[in-house]
Design an enzyme around this catalytic site. Sequence first.
Site, PDB file in Angstrom:
ATOM      1  N   GLU A   1       0.790  -1.141  -0.079  1.00  0.00           N
ATOM      2  CA  GLU A   1       0.028   0.100   0.004  1.00  0.00           C
ATOM      3  C   GLU A   1       0.935   1.263   0.061  1.00  0.00           C
ATOM      4  O   GLU A   1       1.673   1.559   1.081  1.00  0.00           O
ATOM      5  CB  GLU A   1      -1.088   0.000   1.329  1.00  0.00           C
ATOM      6  CG  GLU A   1      -1.757  -1.344   1.229  1.00  0.00           C
ATOM      7  CD  GLU A   1      -2.915  -1.131   0.158  1.00  0.00           C
ATOM      8  OE1 GLU A   1      -2.966  -0.244  -0.464  1.00  0.00           O
ATOM      9  OE2 GLU A   1      -3.829  -2.071   0.420  1.00  0.00           O
TER      10      GLU A   1
ATOM     11  N   CYS B   1      -2.370   8.764   3.302  1.00  0.00           N
ATOM     12  CA  CYS B   1      -2.234   8.238   2.074  1.00  0.00           C
ATOM     13  C   CYS B   1      -3.308   8.592   1.097  1.00  0.00           C
ATOM     14  O   CYS B   1      -2.912   9.189  -0.201  1.00  0.00           O
ATOM     15  CB  CYS B   1      -2.013   6.660   2.017  1.00  0.00           C
ATOM     16  SG  CYS B   1      -3.485   5.830   2.735  1.00  0.00           S
TER      17      CYS B   1
END
Length: 468
Positions: free
Chosen positions: A241, A275
């Site tokens: 990720e 993120c």
Amino acid sequence: MNTNLIINGEQIQGVAATFAVINPADESVLVEVPSASVEQVNQAIETATVAFKTWKNTEDSEINSTFLKIAADIRAAKDEIAELITLEQGKTLAMAQFEVEAGASWIEYLTSLEIPVDTIADPSGKTIKVYNRPLGVVASITPWNWPFMIAIWHIFPALKTKNCVVNKPSEFTPLSTIKLVEIINRHVAQGVCSVVLGTGEVGATLSGHPDVAKVTFTGSTRTGQRILSSSVDSLKSVVLELGGNDVGIVLEDADLDRTAQGIFGSAFLNVGQTCAALKRLYVHESIYDELTEKLANIANSQVLGSGLDPEVTFGPIQNKIQYNKVKGLIADAVAQGGKIITAEKNVPEKGYFVAPTLITNVEQGVALVDEEQFGPVLPIVKYSDVAQVIEQTNQSEFGLGGSVWTTDIARGEKIASQMETGTVWINSHSDLSPAAPFGGWKSSGLGFSFGLDGLLLFTHKQAIHISQ
Ligand code: NAD
């Protein structure tokens, strides 16, 4: 402050070099932490390998009831954990409490998922049963932005699918993760979940170990690439990720008050260090001035300071490297004609503070628009043709998330279908769900997390063919 490694259920000090954990609100050293040696990392993996022999046979119901006990213990320690998060990470206490509460709820949600066994009827008449078997030892490597939450996102899906885990938190923010693993170890057998501490070198030792079956990594694209290349020899399964440069597109019919609140809440969530925060905003020319003014009003009303102060709504950037990067991107954008439309604020003298900053008069080609800023500054680009915006923004190396802001949901969905990102939100951004797959396209990642599909990435399919 606890600075111990937890290996085989026991708390021990690292024996390698120490590193300092800094409070980003005043640059003081919170604590010196001894790193794990290579031998200690190996020991954590060895004990996890032994523990796996028993843990893999644990009943699902027992795992679920263990999870509920852990979630209850996390809630009982909520204030203590939230304070650790604020001290090491910088976010406000309210946001840290949200991180702890959301983490506990995430663990509880996982108890509602069942690992399926599928039965397939083969054309020949035989029956095939497909099981999802655990992989073994999972190495988990976590970043500094949501340290407690992301450790939960890694550790619990791995445990739920009957793997054992060794986590290495970011060297910037290890303290809340140590507490988490301490709580987990009250309820699981020795070796099922360990934590080792140190910088990227310790991470490389852990993730490259031949006895690790899977690496789950959240962090920068560069580190993700290194982890992927070190997985080749033992053909490890890897979930990455990684970074993002999420685009938000505001159409001319958007509800501007709601949109301004939603966009500010995403772009500056955790001081922009998220993120899937909205990182570049495209606004239709017909509403550009009105929306930017509303956004500037919200930004100007923020109160900067230590996250421990209840009056404060906006904490510091987590570390000096990131602070310098964000300051550099702002200076570069201004040098290229960008206009700061937010008021200059006095920031505290010590600490890595940057006031929430909105910059107009920028476009593709300026680093602030093209790169991931991961901090409290948002470039706002004016557009007239939405098809062109989609075409342009899809050229990004990243593909984590995007959003469309509109009152015409059908049109929003059509635009979403053209966006090359793992998630598209309509009239929101960054609000993740434990039930939906989440992951990045292109340089934003490999594989995905969350939901049943994300859980099953911690397993291997085993097909049993039964002929009567
Ligand atoms: P980073 O890559 O610098 O560090 C992440 C972790 O990797 C740390 O624990 C670090 O010690 C470790 N590490 C460093 N080098 C290593 C190596 N060679 N081998 C193994 N481990 C190593 O990332 P960061 O600066 O902590 O995090 C910020 C980045 O993370 C941003 O780009 C952000 O977008 C991304 N991020 C992505 C998601 C997502 O879900 N996609 C979530 C949060 C953060």
